[in-house]
Motif scaffolding. Structure first.
Motif, PDB file in Angstrom:
ATOM      1  N   ASP A  20       0.989  -1.527   0.152  1.00 54.53           N
ATOM      2  CA  ASP A  20      -0.272   0.240   0.199  1.00 54.53           C
ATOM      3  C   ASP A  20       1.170   0.905   0.190  1.00 54.53           C
ATOM      4  O   ASP A  20      -0.018   2.472   0.556  1.00 54.53           O
ATOM      5  CB  ASP A  20      -0.645  -0.336   1.022  1.00 54.53           C
ATOM      6  N   GLY A  21       2.137   0.780   0.561  1.00 54.97           N
ATOM      7  CA  GLY A  21       3.226   2.226  -0.187  1.00 54.97           C
ATOM      8  C   GLY A  21       3.049   2.914   1.303  1.00 54.97           C
ATOM      9  O   GLY A  21       3.984   4.354   1.531  1.00 54.97           O
ATOM     10  N   ALA A  22       3.075   2.033   2.056  1.00 54.33           N
ATOM     11  CA  ALA A  22       3.416   2.759   3.649  1.00 54.33           C
ATOM     12  C   ALA A  22       3.128   1.646   4.471  1.00 54.33           C
ATOM     13  O   ALA A  22       2.992  -0.094   4.291  1.00 54.33           O
ATOM     14  CB  ALA A  22       1.996   3.489   4.873  1.00 54.33           C
ATOM     15  N   PHE A  23       4.338   1.963   5.730  1.00 53.39           N
ATOM     16  CA  PHE A  23       4.879   0.601   6.712  1.00 53.39           C
ATOM     17  C   PHE A  23       3.529   1.156   7.721  1.00 53.39           C
ATOM     18  O   PHE A  23       3.671   1.685   8.585  1.00 53.39           O
ATOM     19  CB  PHE A  23       5.901   1.262   7.047  1.00 53.39           C
ATOM     20  N   LYS A  24       3.315  -0.287   8.136  1.00 52.54           N
ATOM     21  CA  LYS A  24       2.733  -0.366   9.220  1.00 52.54           C
ATOM     22  C   LYS A  24       2.705  -0.822  10.678  1.00 52.54           C
ATOM     23  O   LYS A  24       4.662  -1.362   9.950  1.00 52.54           O
ATOM     24  CB  LYS A  24       1.382  -1.342   8.885  1.00 52.54           C
ATOM     25  N   ALA A  25       2.435  -1.092  11.397  1.00 52.58           N
ATOM     26  CA  ALA A  25       3.425  -1.432  12.605  1.00 52.58           C
ATOM     27  C   ALA A  25       3.892  -2.468  12.460  1.00 52.58           C
ATOM     28  O   ALA A  25       4.684  -2.432  12.940  1.00 52.58           O
ATOM     29  CB  ALA A  25       2.137  -1.285  14.403  1.00 52.58           C
ATOM     30  N   ALA A  26       2.997  -4.235  11.737  1.00 48.15           N
ATOM     31  CA  ALA A  26       3.538  -4.870  12.054  1.00 48.15           C
ATOM     32  C   ALA A  26       5.255  -4.756  10.705  1.00 48.15           C
ATOM     33  O   ALA A  26       6.093  -5.830  11.455  1.00 48.15           O
ATOM     34  CB  ALA A  26       3.002  -6.144  11.481  1.00 48.15           C
ATOM     35  N   ALA A  73       9.549   5.442   6.905  1.00 48.92           N
ATOM     36  CA  ALA A  73       8.191   5.666   5.877  1.00 48.92           C
ATOM     37  C   ALA A  73       8.251   5.814   4.353  1.00 48.92           C
ATOM     38  O   ALA A  73       9.647   6.128   4.224  1.00 48.92           O
ATOM     39  CB  ALA A  73       8.051   6.895   6.455  1.00 48.92           C
ATOM     40  N   VAL A  74       8.151   6.257   3.936  1.00 43.99           N
ATOM     41  CA  VAL A  74       7.779   5.690   2.354  1.00 43.99           C
ATOM     42  C   VAL A  74       7.931   7.887   2.128  1.00 43.99           C
ATOM     43  O   VAL A  74       6.441   8.043   2.643  1.00 43.99           O
ATOM     44  CB  VAL A  74       7.308   5.208   1.474  1.00 43.99           C
ATOM     45  N   VAL A  75       8.646   7.715   1.811  1.00 45.55           N
ATOM     46  CA  VAL A  75       8.546  10.056   1.614  1.00 45.55           C
ATOM     47  C   VAL A  75       8.976  10.275  -0.030  1.00 45.55           C
ATOM     48  O   VAL A  75       9.757   9.719  -0.330  1.00 45.55           O
ATOM     49  CB  VAL A  75       9.277  10.944   2.139  1.00 45.55           C
ATOM     50  N   LYS A  76       7.801  10.611  -1.326  1.00 46.05           N
ATOM     51  CA  LYS A  76       7.935  10.691  -2.151  1.00 46.05           C
ATOM     52  C   LYS A  76       8.441   9.577  -2.499  1.00 46.05           C
ATOM     53  O   LYS A  76       9.355   9.451  -4.179  1.00 46.05           O
ATOM     54  CB  LYS A  76       8.753  11.883  -2.374  1.00 46.05           C
ATOM     55  N   GLY A  77       8.149   8.098  -2.443  1.00 46.72           N
ATOM     56  CA  GLY A  77       8.706   7.378  -3.303  1.00 46.72           C
ATOM     57  C   GLY A  77       9.714   6.777  -2.396  1.00 46.72           C
ATOM     58  O   GLY A  77       9.969   5.463  -3.385  1.00 46.72           O
ATOM     59  N   ARG A  78      10.317   7.546  -1.920  1.00 44.44           N
ATOM     60  CA  ARG A  78      11.968   6.600  -0.974  1.00 44.44           C
ATOM     61  C   ARG A  78      11.825   6.307   0.307  1.00 44.44           C
ATOM     62  O   ARG A  78      11.133   6.806   0.992  1.00 44.44           O
ATOM     63  CB  ARG A  78      12.912   8.161  -1.045  1.00 44.44           C
ATOM     64  N   VAL A  79      12.228   5.499   0.580  1.00 40.81           N
ATOM     65  CA  VAL A  79      12.079   4.901   1.984  1.00 40.81           C
ATOM     66  C   VAL A  79      12.982   5.938   3.232  1.00 40.81           C
ATOM     67  O   VAL A  79      14.169   6.189   2.711  1.00 40.81           O
ATOM     68  CB  VAL A  79      13.118   2.657   2.495  1.00 40.81           C
ATOM     69  N   ALA A  80      12.804   6.380   4.135  1.00 39.71           N
ATOM     70  CA  ALA A  80      13.575   6.686   4.857  1.00 39.71           C
ATOM     71  C   ALA A  80      13.385   6.590   6.756  1.00 39.71           C
ATOM     72  O   ALA A  80      12.658   6.063   6.913  1.00 39.71           O
ATOM     73  CB  ALA A  80      12.906   8.727   5.299  1.00 39.71           C
TER      74      ALA A  80
END
Length: 172
Positions: free
Chosen positions: A84-90, A130-137
């Motif tokens: 989904d383009g976002a990291f959930k807690a797990a 997090a995913v920020v503008k398509g890149r992982v931060a």
């Protein structure tokens, strides 16, 4: 009865041995010659480091590492289970345990020098990804205690880990 070899088959065996040794020697020579070429980075990180102070001096570093597009795509493919383009807690917990926690053995790629003496980096806290503008931060805090004093202090930070070919660039 022992098998007899003809001179012709002995020559063939010697030629094969020489050929295998030649190929091996050439490969070894290429590895030695290309020794300096192996130092190019495979992971690029834009790093932001903010110095945080409390009432006694420097408390530590708040950091954000933004990974290059290729590394980010790999991380999203491996850790964004529902895509989904976002990291959930797990998913965050898995990134932290499988990737971030392993950095402790390498001081989180930090080299901190205070007044000419190396300062040990023994931990980090407050990890998030997090995913920020398509890149992982990655975002986290590294405690670095430097007490304040009346005299000028020198604090140098370097992010490095050459054996996995990571290039850190400080960004604004």
């Amino acid at each position: 009865m022992p098998r007899r070899h003809s001179r012709e088959s002995d020559t063939l065996i010697v030629q094969r041995s020489v050929s295998i040794i030649s190929v091996f020697s050439c490969a070894l020579a290429l590895l030695v010659i290309s020794g300096s070429a192996h130092a190019h980075p495979h992971v690029f990180v834009d790093a932001k480091v903010e110095f945080l102070f409390d009432g006694t001096g420097l408390a530590g570093l708040r950091e954000e590492w933004v990974f290059d597009g290729m590394t980010s795509e790999w991380m999203k493919a491996d850790y964004d289970a529902d895509k989904d383009g976002a990291f959930k807690a797990a998913e965050l917990k898995k990134i932290e345990s499988e990737m971030f926690d392993s950095l402790k053995a390498e001081r989180y790629f930090h080299r901190v020098v205070v007044d000419g003496r190396e300062c040990p980096v023994t931990g980090a806290s407050g990890f998030s990804a997090a995913v920020v503008k398509g890149r992982v931060a990655f975002r986290f805090f590294v405690p670095v205690r430097v007490s304040g004093s009346a005299k000028k202090r020198s604090v140098k930070i370097r992010l490095e880990y050459p054996s996995i070919y990571t290039d850190f660039v400080f960004s604004k």
